[in-house]
Design a protein around this motif. Structure first.
Motif, PDB file in Angstrom:
ATOM      1  N   ASP A 746       1.019  -1.290   0.073  1.00  0.00           N
ATOM      2  CA  ASP A 746      -0.079   0.020  -0.175  1.00  0.00           C
ATOM      3  C   ASP A 746       0.804   1.178  -0.089  1.00  0.00           C
ATOM      4  O   ASP A 746       1.825   1.380   0.843  1.00  0.00           O
ATOM      5  CB  ASP A 746      -0.774   0.068   1.354  1.00  0.00           C
ATOM      6  CG  ASP A 746      -1.686   1.070   1.398  1.00  0.00           C
ATOM      7  OD1 ASP A 746      -2.767   1.077   0.527  1.00  0.00           O
ATOM      8  OD2 ASP A 746      -1.370   2.121   2.214  1.00  0.00           O
ATOM      9  N   ASP A 747       0.409   2.206  -0.864  1.00  0.00           N
ATOM     10  CA  ASP A 747       1.586   3.304  -1.127  1.00  0.00           C
ATOM     11  C   ASP A 747       1.517   4.248  -0.145  1.00  0.00           C
ATOM     12  O   ASP A 747       2.453   5.164   0.484  1.00  0.00           O
ATOM     13  CB  ASP A 747       1.340   4.061  -2.535  1.00  0.00           C
ATOM     14  CG  ASP A 747      -0.237   4.584  -2.437  1.00  0.00           C
ATOM     15  OD1 ASP A 747      -0.915   4.087  -1.612  1.00  0.00           O
ATOM     16  OD2 ASP A 747      -0.422   5.418  -3.397  1.00  0.00           O
ATOM     17  N   ARG A 748       0.254   4.324   0.781  1.00  0.00           N
ATOM     18  CA  ARG A 748       0.153   5.243   1.803  1.00  0.00           C
ATOM     19  C   ARG A 748       0.996   4.366   2.950  1.00  0.00           C
ATOM     20  O   ARG A 748       1.623   5.303   3.878  1.00  0.00           O
ATOM     21  CB  ARG A 748      -1.297   5.450   2.266  1.00  0.00           C
ATOM     22  CG  ARG A 748      -2.375   5.581   0.943  1.00  0.00           C
ATOM     23  CD  ARG A 748      -1.742   7.048   0.391  1.00  0.00           C
ATOM     24  NE  ARG A 748      -2.432   7.115  -1.001  1.00  0.00           N
ATOM     25  CZ  ARG A 748      -3.516   7.658  -1.165  1.00  0.00           C
ATOM     26  NH1 ARG A 748      -4.180   8.107  -0.219  1.00  0.00           N
ATOM     27  NH2 ARG A 748      -4.094   7.937  -2.556  1.00  0.00           N
ATOM     28  N   LEU A 749       0.912   3.345   3.414  1.00  0.00           N
ATOM     29  CA  LEU A 749       1.766   2.775   4.316  1.00  0.00           C
ATOM     30  C   LEU A 749       3.208   3.007   3.953  1.00  0.00           C
ATOM     31  O   LEU A 749       3.959   3.380   5.033  1.00  0.00           O
ATOM     32  CB  LEU A 749       1.398   1.198   4.373  1.00  0.00           C
ATOM     33  CG  LEU A 749       2.214   0.540   5.618  1.00  0.00           C
ATOM     34  CD1 LEU A 749       1.836   1.348   6.711  1.00  0.00           C
ATOM     35  CD2 LEU A 749       1.531  -0.845   5.671  1.00  0.00           C
ATOM     36  N   VAL A 750       3.767   2.772   2.889  1.00  0.00           N
ATOM     37  CA  VAL A 750       5.009   3.143   2.522  1.00  0.00           C
ATOM     38  C   VAL A 750       5.360   4.601   2.660  1.00  0.00           C
ATOM     39  O   VAL A 750       6.568   4.973   3.154  1.00  0.00           O
ATOM     40  CB  VAL A 750       5.343   2.769   1.036  1.00  0.00           C
ATOM     41  CG1 VAL A 750       6.697   3.136   0.561  1.00  0.00           C
ATOM     42  CG2 VAL A 750       5.167   1.249   0.727  1.00  0.00           C
ATOM     43  N   ALA A 751       4.600   5.594   2.451  1.00  0.00           N
ATOM     44  CA  ALA A 751       4.793   6.990   2.734  1.00  0.00           C
ATOM     45  C   ALA A 751       4.872   7.417   4.121  1.00  0.00           C
ATOM     46  O   ALA A 751       5.679   8.190   4.293  1.00  0.00           O
ATOM     47  CB  ALA A 751       3.595   7.707   1.965  1.00  0.00           C
ATOM     48  N   GLN A 752       4.021   6.593   5.034  1.00  0.00           N
ATOM     49  CA  GLN A 752       4.046   6.800   6.410  1.00  0.00           C
ATOM     50  C   GLN A 752       5.523   6.554   6.789  1.00  0.00           C
ATOM     51  O   GLN A 752       6.012   7.223   7.592  1.00  0.00           O
ATOM     52  CB  GLN A 752       2.982   6.069   6.949  1.00  0.00           C
ATOM     53  CG  GLN A 752       3.199   6.366   8.536  1.00  0.00           C
ATOM     54  CD  GLN A 752       2.987   7.814   9.001  1.00  0.00           C
ATOM     55  OE1 GLN A 752       1.688   8.160   8.680  1.00  0.00           O
ATOM     56  NE2 GLN A 752       3.757   8.375   9.817  1.00  0.00           N
ATOM     57  N   LEU A 753       5.932   5.292   6.363  1.00  0.00           N
ATOM     58  CA  LEU A 753       7.423   4.878   6.836  1.00  0.00           C
ATOM     59  C   LEU A 753       8.404   5.821   6.223  1.00  0.00           C
ATOM     60  O   LEU A 753       9.081   6.405   6.986  1.00  0.00           O
ATOM     61  CB  LEU A 753       7.661   3.426   6.232  1.00  0.00           C
ATOM     62  CG  LEU A 753       6.977   2.211   6.724  1.00  0.00           C
ATOM     63  CD1 LEU A 753       7.071   1.069   5.873  1.00  0.00           C
ATOM     64  CD2 LEU A 753       7.477   2.123   8.031  1.00  0.00           C
ATOM     65  N   ARG A 754       8.255   6.320   5.103  1.00  0.00           N
ATOM     66  CA  ARG A 754       9.023   7.419   4.482  1.00  0.00           C
ATOM     67  C   ARG A 754       9.033   8.673   5.536  1.00  0.00           C
ATOM     68  O   ARG A 754      10.136   9.362   5.477  1.00  0.00           O
ATOM     69  CB  ARG A 754       8.930   7.780   2.978  1.00  0.00           C
ATOM     70  CG  ARG A 754       9.400   6.185   2.127  1.00  0.00           C
ATOM     71  CD  ARG A 754       9.093   6.298   0.643  1.00  0.00           C
ATOM     72  NE  ARG A 754       9.263   7.585   0.112  1.00  0.00           N
ATOM     73  CZ  ARG A 754       8.980   8.338  -0.972  1.00  0.00           C
ATOM     74  NH1 ARG A 754       7.758   7.690  -1.580  1.00  0.00           N
ATOM     75  NH2 ARG A 754       9.272   9.328  -1.309  1.00  0.00           N
ATOM     76  N   LEU A 755       7.745   8.944   5.710  1.00  0.00           N
ATOM     77  CA  LEU A 755       7.805  10.215   6.206  1.00  0.00           C
ATOM     78  C   LEU A 755       8.352  10.341   7.767  1.00  0.00           C
ATOM     79  O   LEU A 755       8.900  11.186   8.109  1.00  0.00           O
ATOM     80  CB  LEU A 755       6.241  10.690   6.440  1.00  0.00           C
ATOM     81  CG  LEU A 755       5.771  11.894   7.388  1.00  0.00           C
ATOM     82  CD1 LEU A 755       6.231  13.004   6.661  1.00  0.00           C
ATOM     83  CD2 LEU A 755       4.109  11.989   7.511  1.00  0.00           C
ATOM     84  N   ALA A 769      19.310  15.757   3.707  1.00  0.00           N
ATOM     85  CA  ALA A 769      18.537  14.605   3.228  1.00  0.00           C
ATOM     86  C   ALA A 769      17.079  14.591   3.642  1.00  0.00           C
ATOM     87  O   ALA A 769      16.281  13.959   2.964  1.00  0.00           O
ATOM     88  CB  ALA A 769      19.214  13.356   4.060  1.00  0.00           C
ATOM     89  N   ALA A 770      16.842  15.211   4.734  1.00  0.00           N
ATOM     90  CA  ALA A 770      15.384  15.363   5.337  1.00  0.00           C
ATOM     91  C   ALA A 770      14.680  16.088   4.260  1.00  0.00           C
ATOM     92  O   ALA A 770      13.726  15.796   3.891  1.00  0.00           O
ATOM     93  CB  ALA A 770      15.269  15.805   6.724  1.00  0.00           C
ATOM     94  N   THR A 771      15.074  17.240   3.999  1.00  0.00           N
ATOM     95  CA  THR A 771      14.462  18.063   2.971  1.00  0.00           C
ATOM     96  C   THR A 771      14.032  17.280   1.414  1.00  0.00           C
ATOM     97  O   THR A 771      13.037  17.336   0.972  1.00  0.00           O
ATOM     98  CB  THR A 771      15.231  19.200   2.645  1.00  0.00           C
ATOM     99  OG1 THR A 771      15.560  19.959   3.886  1.00  0.00           O
ATOM    100  CG2 THR A 771      14.597  20.274   1.816  1.00  0.00           C
ATOM    101  N   ALA A 772      15.263  16.728   1.018  1.00  0.00           N
ATOM    102  CA  ALA A 772      15.080  15.716  -0.204  1.00  0.00           C
ATOM    103  C   ALA A 772      13.913  14.780  -0.182  1.00  0.00           C
ATOM    104  O   ALA A 772      13.129  14.828  -0.866  1.00  0.00           O
ATOM    105  CB  ALA A 772      16.369  15.232  -0.630  1.00  0.00           C
ATOM    106  N   GLU A 773      13.969  14.062   1.097  1.00  0.00           N
ATOM    107  CA  GLU A 773      12.731  13.399   1.220  1.00  0.00           C
ATOM    108  C   GLU A 773      11.439  13.799   1.338  1.00  0.00           C
ATOM    109  O   GLU A 773      10.523  13.467   0.670  1.00  0.00           O
ATOM    110  CB  GLU A 773      13.139  12.546   2.477  1.00  0.00           C
ATOM    111  CG  GLU A 773      12.120  11.419   2.562  1.00  0.00           C
ATOM    112  CD  GLU A 773      12.166  10.005   1.661  1.00  0.00           C
ATOM    113  OE1 GLU A 773      11.436  10.129   0.674  1.00  0.00           O
ATOM    114  OE2 GLU A 773      13.034   9.204   1.870  1.00  0.00           O
TER     115      GLU A 773
END
Length: 979
Positions: A746-755, A769-773
């Motif tokens: 699920d893309d939202r779950l992956v996005a939560q991890l990346r966030l 690195a934080a800003t790039a992400e």
């Protein structure tokens, strides 16, 4: 990748050089630098060409292309010899600094003769002497050559380290690393670590430090018993060098560290993450270092009997550990031999042999929050089922196996699945011959049994549609086999599984679910009545399914009028199971009775019931019901707000669960509940361990979404605990999972991890690195039309990070995206907080020049506050209106508009009112302090400022807020001293 547009002037070219300088090292930056040199040659100004050549040499040097760096430097040196006036003091410094880069590049190439390396050092010495520059940098390069060749370095080290540093000396951090390596090669770990310490402690740093020193310090730290420090440096150091071609040697040392600490699975994971280094490292010396570290890891994995595991290696084919090890060994041996042939020593072969002969330094060191073994990464890894209880082994005789599987299944014994699994394998074989035995029955009956067991397993994994389909298929086969009782149970199970398929969670959906479950129960009753004369265990299962349908209905509706109906069905099941002495169903009935009390809101009665059940289970069994029952009692204790009792029950449940096969009890749930208990008891580190264990169990069971959700919670908790590197390492590990990289999760779950990862990078002060992400996440979430609130949150946080970096024009655009998303799904407090912070940052960084932009951010925050007030929204944190007024005061103060600042702060005080409440006192005191500073210091009106401060101190003291008076008292003392 060509530059677009092509620079048409020197000004455009310089701008392009600056933009390229912000790119990470790698092919994109290098190719762009090459094209910029071509562009620079079109202009008549040689200084432009010099700047472009310097950028290109840097790209080659840090992009691990040592063969090209000396060629570029030769062009620079030619320009310097022919037109020295082109080089101002800064360019001249750059030129002489890079003699060292060329010396380093030549050492990396075994095809360059040793005489050429010495000639270059002589050239460097003569140039430095002619330019009247100190020779310490030359002696530093001479020492590094001696260490590379393997000569006696004592004299070379003394000639370098004993000299005074100059402006052209390597940075302090790099020289500290070289000195530490001198002691390390001499076998003095303690002295080496003392030398490393200023760099490892962050007192000295540069582009490659402390990551380089950290990689060398890992093994000495282990050898001297400092495993925790080694773990810490592994986490921080690895992140700084991963996937970086110019730091491939460092990556190799981290792989070696994994191999020598019982973290072989982690090592394979990191190897996969750095697969690019097999193809992108053009330096033979760096290749040699990287490949030796890879071989240490692969050798260890193969030694442990896992040579067949897949391994990430050179592109173009797939590799097993054994195959890749053989390939790596051949290449690394060849590189070592080439360097030794060039140098006339055996140094590199000897160093390589020494690394490969090292034994593990610790048996097991937990490097991450996600400990994994090699069995976990096997392509067909199955979770071993621990069975500490003495249970009968799976029979070898086929007839006995079938009969035993059915007998164990009848009583719900946890060994039954192992029997069914063995039978599933046997039946699938081409040469399977079914026993001709009336006690066993026909093959169609056995096939029905296997389908029914598979359906139950699917239901346990919440795969309800699959479960329902399998149950229906099994029922048809049972009909063919002349087993109507079994067929009825399967059809009832299919009804229940169908009803459990998730539906829309709106009001109409809830009503529909209630009606569906009522009909399911009615259908089960009809099915039960239409198929009389069941075996007792089948009759009990039908009764159990009937109760379960009603219990699910009560849970979904919350309608307490249904409680009596549920209890009636429970009593029917209990009476029947007691009459026929079916222990498992007696336990099930009592468990359902306790659960029904809990659903009705009567937790004390639920605990009383479950205590009676526990007494029965301890006396009469079945013992495998104890863990689940204790787990439920623990959850009841949560409801009664007794976290310690909950913890004790859950911990005991987990201990008992270990005595049975893995799927007997949902240990993932037990670990998750224990994590909650630990948080209530103020033991967050233990909670973190239980969360990660819960996630890993779920992952092994195939419940990947549940596992990743739990891991996401663990990552957030580790960040809350300040374990930043643990958080980043955990998320990085998860993001390399195959279904994540393939885009299947699920893309939202992956996005939560990346966030969470981006927030951890920010907390760790890795702003770039934080800003790039964040920027990437903001761009992706902009397309989530179904969830504008998430985009508003991500864009708002991104804008603040851009503000911290001074990119206010960019921040303005991203903030506008957040505002547009907010208009679709309100996020009042989030947007207000972010806009106020952006205003503060711009005023603080840019002063009067940034005031218009800062005020524009505050105007937007004002609109948000107006909307919130109209919507009767109450902020969870600071109230929006006084916070906005305070920020107007602070922004105007930063910009030198002190009268406006004072007026805004007085407005904020009026909005805050009296400071009696604890949640207001601190904010009120801060407003007074800033107003006093603006009035007394910047407006030079100390008398009214002191009156303001003294009155506030008296008021706060009278209200008991003495701590909040400290900053006011300090400011008042300062103003009196200056009068």
């Amino acid at each position: 990748m060509p530059i677009a547009p092509h620079p048409q002037s020197t000004a455009e070219l310089f701008q392009a050089l600056q933009e390229n300088d912000r790119r990470p090292y790698g092919r994109t930056r290098t190719v762009t630098a090459e094209e910029l040199v071509d562009a620079a040659e079109q202009f008549e100004d040689p200084a432009v060409l010099v700047h472009a050549l310097l950028e290109l040499q840097e790209a080659y040097t840090y992009g691990s292309e040592p063969r090209k760096s000396p060629v570029v430097f030769a062009r620079l040196l030619t320009v310097f010899d022919e037109q020295p006036d082109v080089f101002d003091e800064r360019l001249r410094h750059q030129l002489f600094w890079r003699f060292k880069w060329v010396a380093h590049a030549l050492r990396q190439l075994p095809e360059i003769p040793l005489t050429s390396l010495r000639q270059w050092l002589q050239e460097m010495r003569e140039r430095y002497e002619k330019a009247d520059l100190g020779l310490q940098p030359y002696y530093g390069q001479a020492y590094q050559l001696a260490a590379h060749v393997g000569e006696d370095t004592a004299l070379a080290h003394e000639l370098w380290a004993g000299r005074t540093r100059t402006r052209l000396s390597d940075c302090e951090a790099c020289e500290i690393c070289q000195s530490a390596l001198y002691h390390l090669r001499a076998g003095d770990d303690e002295r080496a670590l003392r030398a490393f310490e200023p760099v490892l402690a962050g007192k000295e740093s540069c582009k490659e430090e402390p990551a380089r020193s950290a990689s060398y310090a890992l093994l000495p730290l282990l050898r001297t018993g400092r495993a925790d420090r080694a773990r810490e440096l592994h986490l921080t150091g690895y992140r700084a060098c991963r996937r970086n071609p110019s730091m491939s040697e460092e990556v190799g040392r981290h792989l070696e560290f994994c191999a020598l600490t019982g973290n072989e699975a982690r090592g394979l994971e990191l190897l996969a993450e750095n697969r690019n280094l097999f193809d992108e490292v053009d330096s033979p010396l760096d290749q040699y270092g990287f490949l030796t570290g890879v071989e240490v890891l692969l050798q260890r994995v193969e030694l442990l009997g896992h040579g067949e595991l897949p391994a990430a290696g050179y592109t173009g084919r797939t590799w097993t550990v054994a195959e890749l090890r053989a390939e790596v060994r051949g290449r690394a041996d060849d590189l070592a031999a080439r360097f030794d042939a060039r140098n006339g020593t055996t140094t590199h072969t000897d160093r390589r042999r020494s690394r490969l002969e090292r034994a593990p330094l610790v048996e097991s060191l937990e490097l991450s929050l996600r400990p994994r073994a090699l069995d976990d990464v096997a392509p067909t890894a199955q979770v071993a089922a621990p069975a500490a209880r003495p249970v009968a082994a799976v029979p070898d005789d086929l007839t006995e196996l079938i009969l035993r599987a059915r007998a164990l299944d009848e009583e719900g014994h946890p060994v039954a699945p192992a029997c069914w699994e063995r039978l599933r394998t046997l039946v699938a074989a081409r040469d399977y011959a079914h026993p001709d035995d009336p006690a066993v029955g026909p093959l169609v009956r056995l096939r029905a049994d296997l389908l029914a067991e598979e359906a139950n397993r699917a239901g346990n994994k919440d795969e309800y549609a699959e479960s329902a389909a399998l149950h229906e298929e099994a029922a048809a086969l049972y009909d063919d086999a002349g087993e109507p009782g079994h067929a009825a149970v399967c059809r009832a199970s299919a009804l229940l599984a169908t009803a459990e398929i998730p539906a829309a969670q709106d009001a109409d959906g809830a009503e529909a679910k209630d009606a569906e479950l009522a009909e399911v129960h009615a259908a089960m009753v009809r099915l039960h009545e239409d198929t009389p004369d069941h075996a007792p265990f089948l009759e009990a299962r039908l009764l159990r399914l009937r109760v379960t349908a009603l219990a699910l209905r009560l849970q979904a509706s919350g309608d307490k009028e249904q409680v009596a109906t549920v209890f009636a069905e429970v009593d029917r099941l209990h009476a029947f199971a007691t009459r026929h002495d079916i222990a498992g169903q007696i336990s099930g009935a009592l468990l359902l009775r306790a659960s029904t009390h809990a659903l009705s809101g009567d937790l004390p009665a639920a605990v009383t019931e479950i205590d009676a059940l526990l007494d029965r289970l301890r006396a009469h069994g079945p013992a495998w019901h104890l863990p689940r029952t204790l787990g439920l009692r623990g959850r009841f204790q949560f409801g009664l707000r007794d976290a310690q009792a909950a913890y004790d029950n859950l911990a005991e449940a987990l201990r008992l669960a270990a005595q049975w096969p893995a799927d007997t009890v949902d240990t993932s749930r037990l670990h998750s509940d224990l994590a909650e208990a630990c948080m209530h008891l103020g033991r967050p580190d233990e909670a973190l361990r239980h969360l990660t264990r819960s996630a890993e169990v779920a992952l092994r069971r195939g419940s990947r979404v549940d596992a990743f959700c739990t891991y996401s919670n663990a990552a957030q908790l580790s960040l809350d605990l300040g374990r930043i590197e643990d958080c980043i390492a955990l998320v990085d590990s998860l993001l390399t999972e195959p279904d994540v990289t393939a885009g299947e999760l699920d893309d939202r779950l992956v996005a939560q991890l990346r966030l969470t990862r981006a927030r951890a990078l920010h907390a760790g002060e890795d702003l770039k690195a934080a800003t790039a992400e964040f920027v990437t996440l903001a761009a992706e979430s902009a397309a989530w039309d179904d969830d504008p609130g998430i985009h508003a949150m991500i864009a708002a946080e991104t804008a603040v990070l851009l503000g911290e970096s001074g990119e206010f024009d960019w921040a303005r655009g991203v903030a506008d995206q957040a505002l547009a998303a907010h208009d679709r799904e309100a996020r009042y407090e989030l947007l207000s907080n972010s806009l106020r912070e952006l205003a503060r940052l711009q005023a603080q960084q840019q002063g009067p020049e940034g005031l218009p932009g800062a005020l524009a951010f505050l105007a937007d925050a004002g609109r948000i506050a107006d909307e919130a007030r109209a919507a009767d929204y109450e902020a969870q944190g600071r109230a929006l209106d006084p916070a906005l007024a305070y920020e107007y005061g602070r922004v105007n103060a930063h910009a030198g508009e002190y009268e406006d600042a004072l007026a805004a702060l007085e407005k904020a005080l009026g909005l805050l009112g009296e400071p009696g409440r604890d949640d207001v006192a601190g904010e009120w005191a801060e407003c007074v302090r800033l107003a006093g500073a603006v009035e007394g210091i910047y407006l030079d009106r100390p008398a009214p400022a002191l009156t303001r401060l003294d009155a506030a101190i008296s008021r706060l003291t009278a209200l008991g807020h003495t701590e909040e008076t400290e900053s006011l008292t300090s400011l008042a003392a300062r103003l009196r001293d200056e009068q």
